[in-house]
Design a protein around this motif. Structure first.
Motif, PDB file in Angstrom:
ATOM      1  N   ASP A   1       0.830  -1.225   0.065  1.00 20.88           N
ATOM      2  CA  ASP A   1      -0.258  -0.012  -0.074  1.00 20.88           C
ATOM      3  C   ASP A   1       0.539   1.415   0.140  1.00 20.88           C
ATOM      4  O   ASP A   1       1.415   1.348   1.097  1.00 20.88           O
ATOM      5  CB  ASP A   1      -0.786   0.246   1.297  1.00 20.88           C
ATOM      6  CG  ASP A   1      -1.848   1.029   1.304  1.00 20.88           C
ATOM      7  OD1 ASP A   1      -1.819   2.129   0.568  1.00 20.88           O
ATOM      8  OD2 ASP A   1      -2.486   1.108   2.161  1.00 20.88           O
ATOM      9  N   SER A   2       1.118   2.148  -1.325  1.00 15.63           N
ATOM     10  CA  SER A   2       1.734   3.249  -1.425  1.00 15.63           C
ATOM     11  C   SER A   2       0.949   4.262  -2.909  1.00 15.63           C
ATOM     12  O   SER A   2       0.829   3.607  -3.241  1.00 15.63           O
ATOM     13  CB  SER A   2       3.361   3.152  -1.529  1.00 15.63           C
ATOM     14  OG  SER A   2       3.122   1.913  -2.448  1.00 15.63           O
ATOM     15  N   VAL A   3       1.490   5.462  -2.623  1.00  9.59           N
ATOM     16  CA  VAL A   3       1.368   6.236  -3.603  1.00  9.59           C
ATOM     17  C   VAL A   3       1.742   5.140  -5.050  1.00  9.59           C
ATOM     18  O   VAL A   3       0.888   5.752  -5.880  1.00  9.59           O
ATOM     19  CB  VAL A   3       1.255   7.493  -3.214  1.00  9.59           C
ATOM     20  CG1 VAL A   3       1.187   8.472  -4.536  1.00  9.59           C
ATOM     21  CG2 VAL A   3       0.744   8.387  -2.383  1.00  9.59           C
ATOM     22  N   ASN A   4       3.039   5.080  -4.702  1.00 13.48           N
ATOM     23  CA  ASN A   4       3.511   4.084  -6.105  1.00 13.48           C
ATOM     24  C   ASN A   4       2.939   4.064  -7.226  1.00 13.48           C
ATOM     25  O   ASN A   4       2.810   4.435  -8.255  1.00 13.48           O
ATOM     26  CB  ASN A   4       2.421   2.976  -5.863  1.00 13.48           C
ATOM     27  CG  ASN A   4       3.605   1.833  -6.542  1.00 13.48           C
ATOM     28  OD1 ASN A   4       4.760   1.879  -6.567  1.00 13.48           O
ATOM     29  ND2 ASN A   4       3.023   0.711  -6.905  1.00 13.48           N
ATOM     30  N   PRO A   5       4.347   6.500  -6.755  1.00 13.87           N
ATOM     31  CA  PRO A   5       3.835   7.076  -7.914  1.00 13.87           C
ATOM     32  C   PRO A   5       4.929   7.245  -9.855  1.00 13.87           C
ATOM     33  O   PRO A   5       4.458   7.470 -10.527  1.00 13.87           O
ATOM     34  CB  PRO A   5       4.494   8.258  -7.154  1.00 13.87           C
ATOM     35  CG  PRO A   5       5.649   8.158  -6.553  1.00 13.87           C
ATOM     36  CD  PRO A   5       4.877   6.667  -6.077  1.00 13.87           C
ATOM     37  N   LEU A   6       5.753   6.280  -9.377  1.00 11.67           N
ATOM     38  CA  LEU A   6       7.218   6.054 -10.453  1.00 11.67           C
ATOM     39  C   LEU A   6       6.859   4.513 -11.299  1.00 11.67           C
ATOM     40  O   LEU A   6       7.102   3.614 -10.193  1.00 11.67           O
ATOM     41  CB  LEU A   6       8.260   6.470  -9.821  1.00 11.67           C
ATOM     42  CG  LEU A   6       8.066   7.748  -9.042  1.00 11.67           C
ATOM     43  CD1 LEU A   6       9.828   8.687  -8.535  1.00 11.67           C
ATOM     44  CD2 LEU A   6       7.764   8.891 -10.200  1.00 11.67           C
ATOM     45  N   ASP A   7       7.509   4.536 -11.997  1.00  8.20           N
ATOM     46  CA  ASP A   7       7.828   3.438 -13.001  1.00  8.20           C
ATOM     47  C   ASP A   7       8.746   2.633 -11.829  1.00  8.20           C
ATOM     48  O   ASP A   7       8.107   1.472 -11.767  1.00  8.20           O
ATOM     49  CB  ASP A   7       7.993   3.259 -14.519  1.00  8.20           C
ATOM     50  CG  ASP A   7       6.695   4.448 -15.249  1.00  8.20           C
ATOM     51  OD1 ASP A   7       5.736   3.401 -14.795  1.00  8.20           O
ATOM     52  OD2 ASP A   7       7.154   4.707 -16.525  1.00  8.20           O
ATOM     53  N   ILE A   8       9.267   3.283 -11.811  1.00  8.40           N
ATOM     54  CA  ILE A   8      10.462   2.998 -10.774  1.00  8.40           C
ATOM     55  C   ILE A   8       9.364   1.840  -9.912  1.00  8.40           C
ATOM     56  O   ILE A   8      10.922   1.016  -8.861  1.00  8.40           O
ATOM     57  CB  ILE A   8      11.919   4.012 -10.251  1.00  8.40           C
ATOM     58  CG1 ILE A   8      13.378   2.557  -9.608  1.00  8.40           C
ATOM     59  CG2 ILE A   8      11.648   3.774  -9.266  1.00  8.40           C
ATOM     60  CD1 ILE A   8      14.618   3.716 -10.065  1.00  8.40           C
ATOM     61  N   THR A   9       9.599   2.658  -8.586  1.00  6.66           N
ATOM     62  CA  THR A   9       8.577   2.164  -7.757  1.00  6.66           C
ATOM     63  C   THR A   9       7.877   0.788  -8.040  1.00  6.66           C
ATOM     64  O   THR A   9       7.931  -0.513  -7.698  1.00  6.66           O
ATOM     65  CB  THR A   9       7.810   3.189  -7.017  1.00  6.66           C
ATOM     66  OG1 THR A   9       6.833   3.637  -7.530  1.00  6.66           O
ATOM     67  CG2 THR A   9       8.535   3.939  -6.566  1.00  6.66           C
ATOM     68  N   ARG A  10       6.756   0.679  -9.322  1.00  9.25           N
ATOM     69  CA  ARG A  10       6.308  -0.126  -9.628  1.00  9.25           C
ATOM     70  C   ARG A  10       7.363  -1.085 -10.352  1.00  9.25           C
ATOM     71  O   ARG A  10       6.849  -3.101  -9.740  1.00  9.25           O
ATOM     72  CB  ARG A  10       4.490   0.693 -10.913  1.00  9.25           C
ATOM     73  CG  ARG A  10       4.130   1.079 -10.237  1.00  9.25           C
ATOM     74  CD  ARG A  10       3.621   2.320 -11.726  1.00  9.25           C
ATOM     75  NE  ARG A  10       2.905   3.014 -10.976  1.00  9.25           N
ATOM     76  CZ  ARG A  10       2.121   5.009 -11.576  1.00  9.25           C
ATOM     77  NH1 ARG A  10       2.768   4.318 -13.200  1.00  9.25           N
ATOM     78  NH2 ARG A  10       2.064   5.552 -11.119  1.00  9.25           N
ATOM     79  N   ASP A  11       7.858  -1.801 -11.086  1.00 12.69           N
ATOM     80  CA  ASP A  11       8.645  -2.388 -11.474  1.00 12.69           C
ATOM     81  C   ASP A  11       9.867  -2.436 -10.178  1.00 12.69           C
ATOM     82  O   ASP A  11       9.886  -4.414 -10.121  1.00 12.69           O
ATOM     83  CB  ASP A  11       9.961  -1.566 -12.299  1.00 12.69           C
ATOM     84  CG  ASP A  11       9.271  -1.775 -13.701  1.00 12.69           C
ATOM     85  OD1 ASP A  11       7.967  -1.452 -13.746  1.00 12.69           O
ATOM     86  OD2 ASP A  11       9.821  -0.270 -14.207  1.00 12.69           O
ATOM     87  N   ALA A  12       9.965  -2.423  -8.896  1.00 15.99           N
ATOM     88  CA  ALA A  12      10.698  -2.906  -7.757  1.00 15.99           C
ATOM     89  C   ALA A  12       9.833  -3.815  -7.170  1.00 15.99           C
ATOM     90  O   ALA A  12      10.301  -4.990  -6.760  1.00 15.99           O
ATOM     91  CB  ALA A  12      11.478  -1.814  -7.187  1.00 15.99           C
ATOM     92  N   TRP A  13       8.458  -4.103  -7.458  1.00 12.52           N
ATOM     93  CA  TRP A  13       6.961  -4.107  -6.226  1.00 12.52           C
ATOM     94  C   TRP A  13       7.530  -5.820  -7.267  1.00 12.52           C
ATOM     95  O   TRP A  13       7.622  -6.822  -6.888  1.00 12.52           O
ATOM     96  CB  TRP A  13       6.304  -3.702  -6.339  1.00 12.52           C
ATOM     97  CG  TRP A  13       5.435  -2.912  -5.402  1.00 12.52           C
ATOM     98  CD1 TRP A  13       5.361  -1.437  -5.445  1.00 12.52           C
ATOM     99  CD2 TRP A  13       5.843  -3.060  -4.038  1.00 12.52           C
ATOM    100  NE1 TRP A  13       5.727  -0.816  -4.428  1.00 12.52           N
ATOM    101  CE2 TRP A  13       5.726  -1.287  -3.303  1.00 12.52           C
ATOM    102  CE3 TRP A  13       6.333  -4.738  -3.412  1.00 12.52           C
ATOM    103  CZ2 TRP A  13       5.800  -1.555  -1.980  1.00 12.52           C
ATOM    104  CZ3 TRP A  13       5.962  -4.008  -1.633  1.00 12.52           C
ATOM    105  CH2 TRP A  13       6.145  -2.734  -1.439  1.00 12.52           C
ATOM    106  N   LEU A  14       7.565  -5.966  -8.682  1.00 11.99           N
ATOM    107  CA  LEU A  14       7.091  -6.739  -9.568  1.00 11.99           C
ATOM    108  C   LEU A  14       8.365  -7.672  -9.333  1.00 11.99           C
ATOM    109  O   LEU A  14       8.183  -8.797  -9.245  1.00 11.99           O
ATOM    110  CB  LEU A  14       7.617  -6.014 -11.117  1.00 11.99           C
ATOM    111  CG  LEU A  14       6.115  -5.463 -11.245  1.00 11.99           C
ATOM    112  CD1 LEU A  14       6.038  -5.318 -12.527  1.00 11.99           C
ATOM    113  CD2 LEU A  14       4.949  -6.315 -11.113  1.00 11.99           C
ATOM    114  N   ARG A  15      10.014  -6.411  -9.063  1.00 14.53           N
ATOM    115  CA  ARG A  15      11.048  -7.922  -8.863  1.00 14.53           C
ATOM    116  C   ARG A  15      10.807  -8.494  -8.035  1.00 14.53           C
ATOM    117  O   ARG A  15      11.086  -9.343  -7.171  1.00 14.53           O
ATOM    118  CB  ARG A  15      12.533  -6.906  -8.224  1.00 14.53           C
ATOM    119  CG  ARG A  15      12.565  -6.450 -10.391  1.00 14.53           C
ATOM    120  CD  ARG A  15      13.956  -5.941 -10.432  1.00 14.53           C
ATOM    121  NE  ARG A  15      13.685  -4.576  -9.407  1.00 14.53           N
ATOM    122  CZ  ARG A  15      13.555  -3.113 -10.131  1.00 14.53           C
ATOM    123  NH1 ARG A  15      12.818  -2.726 -11.226  1.00 14.53           N
ATOM    124  NH2 ARG A  15      13.817  -2.135  -9.268  1.00 14.53           N
TER     125      ARG A  15
END
Length: 172
Positions: A73-87
């Motif tokens: 649960d986060s704002v998750n505003p950037l592609d870099i943070t979203r990609d990190a979750w996928l990793r």
């Protein structure tokens, strides 16, 4: 499974993430709580930068490797943070599902931002102007988009459970 929630402040993502975690008996990993704990620890910087996300990735991965469903649960505003979750999901060999939470009714969204109370001691919620000025990368076609403007929390949670084909401890 890793379920990654993201969305602007006041969109309803924490309310949904908590309700879904409770329904599924899942682990709820909230970046706001982690970031505020880092600030409260006495680290001199006022801005914790990526530290909250990095800690959240580690906590999520630990719980995923134990076999838990994790809801991030986060704002998750950037592609870099979203990609990190996928990793994180890939390293844990689990499925990742991204859920972008929006509130299409701008008047309601603004009301939520301006009237909500914090539930994390010391956390200062962003203003409406800070919310609309925030850098927020487009998610493209990959997430499930949930609009909290017209449906209640339980309706959305039930729809998500059906869409994801998952069940919680209540079905054992």
């Amino acid at each position: 499974m890793l379920i990654v929630f993201g969305g602007l402040p006041g969109s309803g993502k924490t309310t949904l993430a908590r309700a879904l975690a409770e329904r599924l008996g899942a682990v709820h990993v909230r970046v706001d709580t982690i970031e505020q704990a880092i600030k409260a620890s006495g680290i001199p910087s006022r801005d914790v930068g990526p530290a909250g996300y990095v800690v959240a990735y580690g906590v999520a991965e630990d719980n995923l490797t134990l076999g838990s469903v994790v809801i991030a649960d986060s704002v998750n505003p950037l592609d870099i943070t979203r990609d990190a979750w996928l990793r994180v999901a890939a390293r844990s060999a689990v499925t990742a599902v991204e859920v972008e939470v929006i509130c299409s009714d701008k008047i309601e969204h603004r009301r939520r931002v301006e009237t909500r109370k914090t539930d994390v001691e010391g956390l200062v919620k962003p203003t409406w102007q800070e919310t609309v000025d925030r850098v927020y990368d487009d998610w493209g076609q990959r997430p499930i988009v949930v609009d909290t403007a017209a449906k209640d929390v339980q309706e959305i949670v039930e729809a998500l459970i059906a869409r994801l084909g998952i069940a919680g401890p209540f079905s054992i």
